[in-house]
Design a protein around this motif. Structure first.
Motif, short mmCIF file in Angstrom:
data_model
loop_
_atom_site.label_atom_id
_atom_site.label_comp_id
_atom_site.label_asym_id
_atom_site.label_seq_id
_atom_site.Cartn_x
_atom_site.Cartn_y
_atom_site.Cartn_z
N PRO A 46 0.80 -1.23 0.00
CA PRO A 46 0.00 0.00 0.00
C PRO A 46 0.84 1.29 0.00
CG PRO A 46 -0.85 -1.56 1.62
CD PRO A 46 0.44 -2.13 1.12
N SER A 47 2.08 1.23 0.53
CA SER A 47 2.87 2.48 0.52
C SER A 47 3.21 2.87 -0.93
CB SER A 47 4.12 2.35 1.40
OG SER A 47 5.02 1.46 0.81
N GLU A 48 3.32 1.90 -1.81
CA GLU A 48 3.53 2.22 -3.24
C GLU A 48 2.28 2.87 -3.83
OE1 GLU A 48 6.55 -1.40 -4.65
OE2 GLU A 48 4.51 -1.37 -5.39
N THR A 49 1.12 2.37 -3.41
CA THR A 49 -0.15 2.92 -3.92
C THR A 49 -0.21 4.41 -3.56
OG1 THR A 49 -1.09 0.79 -3.26
CG2 THR A 49 -2.65 2.50 -3.96
N LYS A 50 0.10 4.69 -2.31
CA LYS A 50 0.05 6.06 -1.81
C LYS A 50 1.00 6.95 -2.62
CE LYS A 50 -0.49 7.84 2.79
NZ LYS A 50 -0.31 7.56 4.19
N GLN A 95 -5.93 -1.10 -8.73
CA GLN A 95 -4.72 -1.86 -8.42
C GLN A 95 -4.98 -3.34 -8.65
OE1 GLN A 95 -2.41 -0.50 -5.25
NE2 GLN A 95 -1.17 -2.36 -5.07
N THR A 96 -3.95 -4.03 -9.11
CA THR A 96 -4.00 -5.49 -9.21
C THR A 96 -2.98 -6.06 -8.23
OG1 THR A 96 -2.48 -5.30 -11.09
CG2 THR A 96 -4.79 -5.66 -11.61
N LEU A 156 -7.55 -4.13 2.26
CA LEU A 156 -8.36 -3.09 2.92
C LEU A 156 -7.65 -1.75 2.87
CD1 LEU A 156 -9.72 -4.97 6.07
CD2 LEU A 156 -11.10 -3.72 4.41
N GLU A 157 -6.34 -1.79 3.09
CA GLU A 157 -5.59 -0.53 3.08
C GLU A 157 -5.55 0.07 1.67
OE1 GLU A 157 -1.85 -0.93 5.17
OE2 GLU A 157 -1.29 1.15 4.66
N ILE A 158 -5.34 -0.79 0.67
CA ILE A 158 -5.31 -0.30 -0.71
C ILE A 158 -6.69 0.27 -1.07
CG2 ILE A 158 -5.10 -0.99 -3.14
CD1 ILE A 158 -3.03 -3.13 -2.18
N SER A 159 -7.74 -0.45 -0.66
CA SER A 159 -9.09 0.00 -0.98
C SER A 159 -9.40 1.35 -0.34
CB SER A 159 -10.10 -1.05 -0.52
OG SER A 159 -11.40 -0.61 -0.73
N SER A 160 -8.86 1.57 0.87
CA SER A 160 -9.13 2.86 1.52
C SER A 160 -8.41 4.00 0.79
CB SER A 160 -8.75 2.83 3.00
OG SER A 160 -7.34 2.84 3.13
N LEU A 161 -7.29 3.66 0.10
CA LEU A 161 -6.57 4.68 -0.67
C LEU A 161 -7.24 4.92 -2.03
CD1 LEU A 161 -2.97 3.35 0.11
CD2 LEU A 161 -3.90 5.56 0.87
N LEU A 162 -7.96 3.90 -2.50
CA LEU A 162 -8.58 3.98 -3.84
C LEU A 162 -10.06 3.60 -3.73
CD1 LEU A 162 -5.88 2.05 -5.95
CD2 LEU A 162 -6.39 4.51 -6.07
N TRP A 214 -14.54 -8.64 1.33
CA TRP A 214 -13.57 -7.85 2.09
C TRP A 214 -13.75 -6.34 1.87
CZ3 TRP A 214 -8.38 -10.81 0.72
CH2 TRP A 214 -8.37 -12.04 1.41
N ILE A 215 -13.96 -5.98 0.60
CA ILE A 215 -14.01 -4.56 0.22
C ILE A 215 -15.13 -4.36 -0.79
CG2 ILE A 215 -11.59 -3.90 0.65
CD1 ILE A 215 -11.02 -4.54 -2.34
N PRO A 216 -15.63 -3.11 -0.92
CA PRO A 216 -16.74 -2.91 -1.86
C PRO A 216 -16.31 -2.87 -3.33
CG PRO A 216 -16.25 -0.87 -0.67
CD PRO A 216 -15.35 -1.92 -0.10
N ASN A 217 -14.98 -2.75 -3.56
CA ASN A 217 -14.53 -2.55 -4.95
C ASN A 217 -13.61 -3.67 -5.45
OD1 ASN A 217 -12.74 -1.65 -3.00
ND2 ASN A 217 -12.08 0.16 -4.12
N ALA A 218 -13.89 -4.90 -5.02
CA ALA A 218 -13.03 -6.03 -5.42
C ALA A 218 -13.40 -6.56 -6.79
CB ALA A 218 -13.14 -7.15 -4.39
N GLN A 219 -12.41 -7.08 -7.44
CA GLN A 219 -12.55 -7.81 -8.71
C GLN A 219 -11.78 -9.10 -8.45
OE1 GLN A 219 -13.59 -5.36 -11.30
NE2 GLN A 219 -13.95 -6.91 -12.87
N ILE A 220 -12.42 -10.24 -8.56
CA ILE A 220 -11.76 -11.49 -8.14
C ILE A 220 -11.03 -12.14 -9.32
CG2 ILE A 220 -12.12 -13.78 -7.13
CD1 ILE A 220 -12.53 -11.39 -5.18
N LYS A 221 -9.76 -12.44 -9.09
CA LYS A 221 -8.94 -13.05 -10.14
C LYS A 221 -9.02 -14.57 -10.07
CE LYS A 221 -4.91 -10.87 -11.24
NZ LYS A 221 -3.57 -10.27 -10.94
N PHE A 222 -9.41 -15.13 -11.19
CA PHE A 222 -9.41 -16.59 -11.37
C PHE A 222 -8.49 -16.90 -12.55
CE2 PHE A 222 -13.82 -15.78 -9.80
CZ PHE A 222 -13.81 -16.59 -8.67
#
Ligand code: G3P
Length: 287
Positions: free
Chosen positions: A17-21, A33-34, A70-76, A106-114
């Protein structure tokens, strides 16, 4: 700030997440983010823990992944965050689906990778019917992208991404960017419900050419987004030409999108290898 002529969404590929920020600060925007098991295994807090000889239990490692997400989602909060299920060659669709449903909560903005293998496609079909959004990963061929299209027909726009891994094709001497061109061309015959997410980006030229080709989304590691920012966020026009060097061209195939997904040949050695690498990096965290 986001360039006005930029049509492609820009994602960060990473598990820290520090990279995201920092990227949000440098670019002035970020669309999502992926993540994947390898990237989570490289997260600095996970590394510190492993170096201290404290491996995770199965539950703890999922909790760790959830905390990172969760931390990434709070940033985005308005971005899309891809979270990948565990899968090895023996994982069944039901197991992937169960884990995917948990991760989606976990988060409202997830996209699940299969993974783009039979079990992954079965899981994705089911996941969509449960209202999940999916990102089909480890795609290396036009046939796999056709199978993703067919397996997800009827899904809402934004619910399905396909992730062709271009850098790993380049590693084998093939021009990975041709696959992006070919899939975009093939999808022009379709209804537009699958978005192309250019992944395994290794250079600024991969990023620039993906923008020129009109990839819906590009995900790139921290260093490449930083370089793009340092260059002033260029969006290439007609003058830009991609230097393929000595890479072998991947010719476009005439593939109809109308078949049942199981009728496409979706096998590829790099998909199998990719699964092995993701699962062994994940397992390396677990006692
Ligand atoms: O987005 C997929 C990516 O994380 C894989 O990249 O460099 O391991 O092929 P790479």
């Amino acid at each position: 700030m986001r360039p006005v002529n930029l049509k492609t969404r820009i994602f960060l590929d990473g598990g820290d997440p520090s990279e995201t920020k920092e990227i949000i600060g440098r670019l002035g925007f970020l669309d999502g983010q992926t993540t994947n098991p390898t990237l989570i295994s490289k997260n600095p807090a996970a590394r510190r823990r492993i170096e201290q000889g404290k491996k995770f239990s199965k539950e703890e490692v999922l909790d760790f992944y959830r905390d990172v997400v969760l931390e990434i989602s709070s940033l985005l909060p308005r971005g899309s965050i891809s979270v990948e299920v565990y899968a090895d060659a023996s994982t069944k669709a039901e197991e992937m689906l169960q884990e995917g449903r948990e991760m989606f909560s976990w988060i409202p903005n997830a996209q699940i990778k299969f993974p783009t293998i039979s079990e992954g496609l079965k899981a994705a079909e089911q996941a969509l019917s449960h209202g999940l959004r999916v990102n089909m990963t480890l795609c290396f061929t036009q046939e796999q992208a056709a199978a993703v299209y067919a397996a997800t027909k009827g899904a809402k726009k934004g619910a399905v991404f396909v992730s062709p891994f271009i850098g790993r094709l380049d590693d084998k001497g093939e021009n990975g960017m041709d696959l992006i061109y070919n899939i975009i061309g093939m999808y022009r015959e379709g209804d537009g419900h699958v978005e192309v997410l250019t992944a395994s980006v290794r250079s600024i030229d991969h990023l620039l050419y993906a923008l020129k080709l009109g990839s819906d989304i590009v995900t790139a590691p921290f260093g490449i987004l930083r370089e793009w920012g340092d260059r002033g966020l260029p969006v290439p026009g007609d003058e830009y030409s991609y230097d393929t060097g000595s890479l072998k061209a991947i010719p476009i195939k005439d593939i109809a999108l109308t078949k049942d997904w199981s009728a496409y040949d979706i096998s590829h050695g790099l998909t199998d290898k990719g699964l092995e690498r993701f699962s062994s990096d994940w397992n390396s965290l677990i006692a």
